[in-house]
Design a protein around this motif. Sequence first.
Motif, PDB file in Angstrom:
ATOM      1  N   PHE A 108       0.858  -1.186   0.000  1.00 39.33           N
ATOM      2  CA  PHE A 108       0.000   0.000   0.000  1.00 39.33           C
ATOM      3  C   PHE A 108       0.895   1.236   0.000  1.00 39.33           C
ATOM      4  O   PHE A 108       1.720   1.415   0.899  1.00 39.33           O
ATOM      5  CB  PHE A 108      -0.920   0.005   1.216  1.00 39.33           C
ATOM      6  N   ARG A 109       0.696   2.089  -1.006  1.00 36.98           N
ATOM      7  CA  ARG A 109       1.610   3.223  -1.237  1.00 36.98           C
ATOM      8  C   ARG A 109       0.908   4.544  -0.919  1.00 36.98           C
ATOM      9  O   ARG A 109      -0.180   4.829  -1.426  1.00 36.98           O
ATOM     10  CB  ARG A 109       2.080   3.195  -2.693  1.00 36.98           C
TER      11      ARG A 109
ATOM     12  N   ARG B 153       1.936   8.948 -10.821  1.00 39.40           N
ATOM     13  CA  ARG B 153       1.722   7.776  -9.973  1.00 39.40           C
ATOM     14  C   ARG B 153       0.245   7.445  -9.770  1.00 39.40           C
ATOM     15  O   ARG B 153      -0.075   6.338  -9.368  1.00 39.40           O
ATOM     16  CB  ARG B 153       2.406   7.980  -8.624  1.00 39.40           C
ATOM     17  N   ALA B 154      -0.625   8.374 -10.031  1.00 45.08           N
ATOM     18  CA  ALA B 154      -2.059   8.083  -9.910  1.00 45.08           C
ATOM     19  C   ALA B 154      -2.544   7.247 -11.082  1.00 45.08           C
ATOM     20  O   ALA B 154      -3.547   6.529 -10.979  1.00 45.08           O
ATOM     21  CB  ALA B 154      -2.860   9.382  -9.831  1.00 45.08           C
ATOM     22  N   THR B 155      -1.824   7.336 -12.200  1.00 48.78           N
ATOM     23  CA  THR B 155      -2.256   6.632 -13.414  1.00 48.78           C
ATOM     24  C   THR B 155      -1.201   5.666 -13.937  1.00 48.78           C
ATOM     25  O   THR B 155      -1.266   5.243 -15.096  1.00 48.78           O
ATOM     26  CB  THR B 155      -2.584   7.656 -14.515  1.00 48.78           C
ATOM     27  N   ALA B 156      -0.220   5.313 -13.104  1.00 50.36           N
ATOM     28  CA  ALA B 156       0.861   4.417 -13.549  1.00 50.36           C
ATOM     29  C   ALA B 156       0.308   3.087 -14.061  1.00 50.36           C
ATOM     30  O   ALA B 156      -0.661   2.547 -13.514  1.00 50.36           O
ATOM     31  CB  ALA B 156       1.830   4.168 -12.393  1.00 50.36           C
TER      32      ALA B 156
ATOM     33  N   ARG C 266       1.579   2.668  -8.374  1.00 47.45           N
ATOM     34  CA  ARG C 266       0.582   3.706  -8.128  1.00 47.45           C
ATOM     35  C   ARG C 266       0.533   4.111  -6.655  1.00 47.45           C
ATOM     36  O   ARG C 266       0.769   3.284  -5.771  1.00 47.45           O
ATOM     37  CB  ARG C 266      -0.805   3.214  -8.551  1.00 47.45           C
ATOM     38  N   ILE C 267       0.205   5.382  -6.411  1.00 50.35           N
ATOM     39  CA  ILE C 267      -0.100   5.795  -5.041  1.00 50.35           C
ATOM     40  C   ILE C 267      -1.585   5.538  -4.811  1.00 50.35           C
ATOM     41  O   ILE C 267      -2.404   5.699  -5.714  1.00 50.35           O
ATOM     42  CB  ILE C 267       0.257   7.270  -4.774  1.00 50.35           C
ATOM     43  N   HIS C 268      -1.914   5.108  -3.602  1.00 50.67           N
ATOM     44  CA  HIS C 268      -3.286   4.716  -3.302  1.00 50.67           C
ATOM     45  C   HIS C 268      -4.017   5.728  -2.417  1.00 50.67           C
ATOM     46  O   HIS C 268      -5.246   5.718  -2.356  1.00 50.67           O
ATOM     47  CB  HIS C 268      -3.277   3.339  -2.626  1.00 50.67           C
ATOM     48  N   ALA C 269      -3.247   6.569  -1.725  1.00 53.82           N
ATOM     49  CA  ALA C 269      -3.852   7.589  -0.865  1.00 53.82           C
ATOM     50  C   ALA C 269      -2.825   8.693  -0.625  1.00 53.82           C
ATOM     51  O   ALA C 269      -1.613   8.479  -0.762  1.00 53.82           O
ATOM     52  CB  ALA C 269      -4.296   6.992   0.467  1.00 53.82           C
TER      53      ALA C 269
END
Length: 253
Positions: A7-8, A97-100, A106-109
């Motif tokens: 979780f990133r 990173r939101a759309t990687a 990707r970042i999740h939050a």
Amino acid sequence: MKNIKRFRILVMGRANAGKTTILQRVCNSTDKPEILDGKGNKIDSEVVQGTLTRGYHDIKHELVFRSNPGFVFHDSCGFEAGSTQQFDRMKDFVVERATARSVNERIHAIWFCIPMTDCHRTVTAAEQKFFNECDTGHVPVIVLLTKIDALYLTAIRELLDEGLEIAEAKERAPKKEGELMEKWLVHIKHELDKCRFPPKGYVSLQRMHQEKADSTVLMQCTASVLNEEVLQRLLVSTQQSSIALCVEYAVKR
């Protein structure tokens, strides 16, 4: 989505907002995180510290705690000084990173920290700029009110100004502190909810400087604003703060 391993989270906020302390509580650690480059290679912490003192900070570096390697954090240096370059670098990272393509990149939050040590400057131009100009897409942003304990001294001063003796002021201070916290939370919500891209949630974090401080409320809020069930399950299974939270989401399945 089933291949997501960690979780990133991107952690943002002004300098000295208590970001590292919060991450330590989340990961049940008192150690500093290991710092890795984008390829998983460990970076010498002294080299990183040297770059920080010179005003440079690489948002792409990964911060990982040995106590809980299931979390990967990215730290965005504060852009309160008005640096357009720093803001643009952060914004590019969020969009990338939101759309990687790789789900593990990707970042999740995003956790956006606002410290109460300077409560009369809770929403500055930097916060307004971020929430008006940075579209994080499906990645939810949660505002964290940090260093709430600083309001205790403010509470004492206000009670003394009302004419109370010091002993009575100390007795009433915890209740007054809570009232001040609620006051500033309402103010922050009022200001940020008017922005183009408002936060998805708000959390007040207290006593985070204590090793046994509980971060369950942060985990609950983050899980509740995630828009995909698989991410909720990943977060809940990764966090070590609350068994009750694990049970709650297990029942929902």
